[in-house]
Design a protein around this motif. Structure first.
Motif, short mmCIF file in Angstrom:
data_model
loop_
_atom_site.label_atom_id
_atom_site.label_comp_id
_atom_site.label_asym_id
_atom_site.label_seq_id
_atom_site.Cartn_x
_atom_site.Cartn_y
_atom_site.Cartn_z
N GLN A 28 0.83 -1.21 0.00
CA GLN A 28 0.00 0.00 0.00
C GLN A 28 0.87 1.25 0.00
O GLN A 28 0.55 2.22 -0.69
CB GLN A 28 -0.94 0.01 1.21
N TYR A 34 -5.01 2.18 -1.09
CA TYR A 34 -5.60 0.85 -1.24
C TYR A 34 -5.15 0.23 -2.55
O TYR A 34 -5.02 0.92 -3.55
CB TYR A 34 -7.12 0.92 -1.20
N ASN A 50 -2.89 1.75 -7.31
CA ASN A 50 -3.75 2.41 -6.35
C ASN A 50 -5.19 2.28 -6.84
O ASN A 50 -5.54 2.75 -7.92
CB ASN A 50 -3.36 3.88 -6.20
#
Length: 98
Positions: A28, A34, A50
């Protein structure tokens, strides 16, 4: 923590090879949020980006197999459901994604 070979591309730089810790936090951190994965079975790699890159307005990074990515991109190999070292050389990868 186990570290494995990967390739990283940032919007402002070329692809480079490095090693990344196999933890969700490390991955991450590499993509800045995320994660979302895109598997390329013919290359035996998974592209990690991402999940909100486009929504957050992150800069364009690259296009691979017709898929555009915004923000940082990490490329790993996979073994079943687990991430694994990327299975090719950086030179082979660069030729593959021209």
């Amino acid at each position: 923590m186990i570290r494995i070979k990967c390739f990283i591309k940032r919007p402002d730089s070329d692809w480079y090879a490095t090693h990344i810790s196999m933890s969700l936090g490390a991955i991450q951190n590499a993509v800045g949020g995320y994660i979302e994965t895109v598997t390329l079975p013919k290359d035996h790699v998974v592209i990690i980006c991402n999940e909100e890159g486009l929504l957050r307005g992150l800069p364009y990074c690259c296009t691979i197999d017709g898929i555009s990515f915004c923000g940082n991109v990490v490329v790993l190999g996979y073994d079943g459901d687990e991430f694994a070292p990327v299975p090719m050389s950086l030179k082979e990868w660069r030729e593959r994604v021209k």
